[in-house]
Design a protein around this motif. Structure first.
Motif, short mmCIF file in Angstrom:
data_model
loop_
_atom_site.label_atom_id
_atom_site.label_comp_id
_atom_site.label_asym_id
_atom_site.label_seq_id
_atom_site.Cartn_x
_atom_site.Cartn_y
_atom_site.Cartn_z
N PHE A 87 9.00 -25.71 -16.07
CA PHE A 87 7.79 -25.66 -16.56
C PHE A 87 7.78 -27.13 -17.04
N GLU A 88 7.02 -27.76 -16.65
CA GLU A 88 6.80 -29.14 -17.38
C GLU A 88 4.79 -29.47 -18.89
N THR A 89 5.36 -29.39 -19.63
CA THR A 89 3.84 -29.98 -20.31
C THR A 89 3.42 -30.87 -21.38
N ASP A 90 2.59 -31.65 -21.30
CA ASP A 90 2.17 -32.55 -22.68
C ASP A 90 2.61 -32.40 -24.24
N PHE A 121 1.95 -33.54 -26.98
CA PHE A 121 1.69 -34.70 -28.12
C PHE A 121 1.73 -35.82 -27.53
N PHE A 152 11.64 -18.98 -18.90
CA PHE A 152 10.65 -19.71 -17.55
C PHE A 152 12.20 -20.09 -16.99
N GLU A 170 7.97 -16.31 -15.31
CA GLU A 170 8.41 -15.13 -16.43
C GLU A 170 9.28 -14.57 -16.58
N ARG A 184 4.19 -12.50 -13.01
CA ARG A 184 3.93 -14.09 -12.66
C ARG A 184 4.51 -14.37 -11.76
N LEU A 226 -0.92 -15.63 -10.43
CA LEU A 226 -1.07 -16.44 -11.77
C LEU A 226 -2.30 -15.03 -12.38
N LYS A 227 -2.75 -14.00 -11.56
CA LYS A 227 -4.14 -13.80 -12.31
C LYS A 227 -3.91 -12.50 -12.06
N LEU A 286 1.98 -17.41 -19.24
CA LEU A 286 1.32 -18.61 -18.28
C LEU A 286 -0.55 -18.03 -18.14
N THR A 287 -1.25 -17.93 -18.10
CA THR A 287 -2.31 -17.70 -17.88
C THR A 287 -3.64 -19.16 -17.43
N PRO A 288 -4.06 -18.50 -16.52
CA PRO A 288 -4.76 -19.59 -15.55
C PRO A 288 -6.13 -19.59 -16.08
N PHE A 294 -2.26 -25.86 -24.61
CA PHE A 294 -0.63 -26.58 -23.75
C PHE A 294 -1.36 -25.98 -22.42
N GLU A 295 -0.88 -27.28 -21.26
CA GLU A 295 -1.69 -26.96 -19.93
C GLU A 295 -0.09 -27.35 -19.51
N THR A 296 0.08 -26.63 -18.15
CA THR A 296 1.57 -26.77 -16.90
C THR A 296 0.96 -27.01 -14.94
N TYR A 342 1.29 -25.12 -11.86
CA TYR A 342 2.05 -24.03 -11.17
C TYR A 342 1.53 -24.12 -10.15
N GLN A 371 -1.59 -25.45 -8.90
CA GLN A 371 -2.38 -25.31 -9.73
C GLN A 371 -2.95 -25.37 -11.15
N LYS A 372 -3.69 -24.87 -11.93
CA LYS A 372 -3.51 -25.66 -13.32
C LYS A 372 -3.15 -24.06 -14.53
N ALA A 373 -2.21 -23.91 -14.94
CA ALA A 373 -2.08 -22.77 -15.76
C ALA A 373 -1.95 -23.47 -16.94
N LEU A 381 -0.57 -22.18 -21.88
CA LEU A 381 0.08 -21.24 -22.67
C LEU A 381 -0.78 -20.27 -23.28
N PHE A 397 0.90 -20.20 -28.24
CA PHE A 397 0.47 -21.88 -28.74
C PHE A 397 -0.97 -22.27 -28.45
N ALA A 452 -2.58 -25.60 -29.52
CA ALA A 452 -2.30 -27.53 -29.01
C ALA A 452 -2.90 -28.28 -30.44
#
Lengths: 430, 430
Positions: free
Chosen positions: A170-173, A175, A206, A219, A423, A428-429, B158-160, B170-172, B174, B177-179, B181, B206, B208
């Motif tokens: 899983f990747e995230t941005d 900054f 993960f 997860e 997960r 995811l929910k 990881l939460t929706p 922080f977004e990733t 999934y 979908q968007k998940a 942190l 987390f 950001a």
């Protein structure tokens, strides 16, 4: 009157007390209503006799919907028929909040439905039992390492290097940079072992694997000890001693929960030292004898693990794998450089791999060559290579995915029940 | 000869043993070389007398570079001058691996340099001491909750739902979908408290945040107890009892590490019950009296916390905040609906907020209205609302960011030293 928890009820025999909780189940028969009250520490039968309470209270007892919250005042009475040994002779009930149409009834529900209602499903005695065993195992893990002079070193979740390819990360941005969610704390654990000698990491990890099997979570929690100066035998001894301790603690403290799960305790009682230790080569021989065609050099997958596990009544340790199918950081066997000093512990009853570990390559030049051979980005490993540059020593460690371990202990086939909010690829929910 | 750890050295007085580790420091004087060996459990002086060893070994002892790894065979000798009470009379040394040009010398280094070399910096006695205190605190946290019948419930990372805006998340991706942190396990903890009564979550969280202060990490560990049927007083009692337990355990078990950090123990010994409890309104009065202009309704920030903390010799609990500056899920004070039943524990000596918590709104309609008022997406909270629909009960909990707590206990001003591999806005490596 004292407010008490159900688990402590035995201390209040004959006394009038107050309990608070939720209605787990109920029945009534003429002038008697039986309310099963749960409060998170247990479930107790509260007996309401029409003659003992007001008309309103009796009507409430007869009509109270499942999962309504309420308080009960009553006398604690010994009762041999109850598992708990006690029941409550009710004097009064006060409603806290009415629950209408609780979606999970005692009838059977499909798994997708239960998973959609995981936040409520946790209230069932089966899920509660699994969560309490999970809690027990996690505490026992930490206690084991504390008793044995390990220091906890939390490894980071956000990591810069996609050390072994990004396809399952899983990747995230971060900054403006790319960051990845950690798949293992091992490399950090090695750094810490060079500082503290004996350490363990224990946190969520993960895997963005497109896999929907019952043995995958995206997860999951992993515990990873790492010990400076340990060799392969030390590593196997540690894994064995560790597993035996965990099993013993659960058997000692969580009998009631294992009973709720109808777990065959005898299968767990077998998990005593010594665990059989076989080489990878011997494992392949076992497989071939049983008609499985896996060749030397091939992967030992889930089906193969199950076949091997059926040969033994307790966990089995497979060691010395072909180096070609193992990770770059594993040390080669000085007796036979085709082999890596790796080990896996396979759970009994087909529960699959519960531990994977190895001795780590401690020589700078060898490790550097290995990284280059596999076309890994050297700069991502500069700090990891430093550990060899500055006083490298033999060291070894392993990782245990705790949900797989919990699944074995609880005897539940699917990992999704072993973690509070699983997960999965398609989940995811909540 | 037995291989032993330095921490056990007292058991081997007069015996010949083997130690393995790294060179922490050395000096020599004529026919004597003094090697400080560290093995992760301690540091011991190994005295090499030229007449006792071969010429090569003495030369090695004189020239061995810092952080080289080696084994020592020698006699354990009592020595009153040493902190440990013992030193080693060396009979032999065998080099494991030479470390050339170890980058962290005993001279002063800048923080950026040390942070770049965090994987090596951990070997310094100061960092080792902080990590051992961190380990002690984390174990004490888990022990406290176990002793008090809480069940650990790991909340997901990881939460929706981006429940309170995405700017600090922080977004990733999934699987399409968007998940996000997790910033807190609280909502999940509430669900679990309705199932198990007394629970705690404890994991990484987390933020950001584009903040570079000494009190921010982008990744930090948070422990969050949640208790069904607790009110604000119960919540304050729990926080107080919890903190006292943690401080006591560190004082009992980690004196040596506190001494390495030159921590003023007397400041920690003050942290005994009862903690002063003041309302937010009283806190504003204190601030105004001291010349701070914060108005009623304004935020109590870091500077204000420091001012307030200086009034007390132990943690202070501020309670009943203006509802307008607190989260939507907090229950209003029935005595005064302008107020939320919130509480913060402010650490002494200017260490700032160490705990934040509240009673949670348990009424379905009220909570739903609150969510709509704040323009939060109702569908993201459907499962959270279910907890009120089905047997909602009064409940309360809090969160403690453990790095802030560790910073206070250790007396270190910057959070970056309280976690093994800190993540800051401009730091993702190593």
């Amino acid at each position: 009157m004292t407010r008490v928890y159900i688990k402590d009820i035995g201390k209040y025999s004959g006394q009038e007390i107050i309990l608070q909780g939720w209605l787990y189940n109920k029945s009534s028969k003429g002038k008697l209503a039986f309310l099963q009250l749960r409060d998170g520490t247990g479930v107790i039968q509260c007996v309401v006799f029409k003659g003992d309470v007001s008309e309103e209270v009796f009507k409430l007892a007869e009509t109270l919907p499942q999962e309504s919250s309420f308080a009960v005042a009553g006398i604690v009475k010994e009762d041999k028929r109850s598992k708990l040994g006690f029941e409550i002779g009710v004097k009064n009930i006060s409603l806290i909040r009415l629950a209408k149409d609780y979606p999970i009834s005692p009838k059977e529900h499909g798994t997708a439905f239960l998973m959609d209602h995981r936040h409520l499903w946790l209230r069932s005695s089966r899920q509660t039992a699994i969560l309490k065993i999970r809690d027990e195992i996690i505490f026992a893990i930490r206690e084991y390492f504390r008793n044995n002079d390990f220091t906890l070193v939390d490894s980071p979740i956000l990591t810069p290097a996609a050390s072994e390819g990004t396809s399952t990360l899983f990747e995230t941005d971060y900054f403006g940079q790319k960051a990845y969610l950690s798949q293992s704390g091992q490399l950090y654990g090695e750094a810490a072992a060079m500082a503290l000698g004996k350490i363990y990491c224990f946190g969520p990890t993960f895997r963005a694997e497109k896999s929907k099997t019952r043995r995958h979570l995206t997860e999951f929690w992993m515990v990873e000890p790492e010990v400076a100066f340990n060799d392969l035998n030390d590593n196997m001894d540690l894994a064995e001693d560790f597993i035996c301790y965990l099993v013993r603690q659960v058997l000692k403290n969580r009998r009631a929960e294992l009973a709720v799960l109808e777990r065959d305790i005898s299968k767990l009682e077998c998990a005593r030292k010594p665990f059989p230790r076989i080489t990878y080569t011997e494992a392949i021989e076992i497989l071939n004898k049983k008609g499985n065609p896996t060749q030397w050099g091939g992967d030992i997958g889930g089906d193969e693990e199950t076949l091997i596990s059926r040969e033994f009544d307790r966990p089995v340790i497979i060691n010395r794998y072909p180096a070609a199918i193992k990770a770059f950081y594993m040390k080669r066997d000085p007796q036979d450089p085709k082999l890596a000093l790796a080990m896996d512990v396979i759970g009994p009853e087909g529960y699959g791999e519960i531990i994977g570990g190895s001795v780590r390559e401690e020589d700078y030049e060898t490790l550097l060559a290995r990284i280059k051979e596999q076309n890994l980005p050297v700069e991502a490993f500069d700090w990891y290579l430093d550990l060899r540059k500055y006083g490298g020593v033999p060291h070894a460690g392993f990782g245990m995915g705790i949900e797989r371990f919990i699944a074995w202990i609880c005897g539940v086939p699917h990992l999704r029940e072993t973690i509070p909010f699983p997960r999965l690829m398609d989940r995811l929910k909540p």
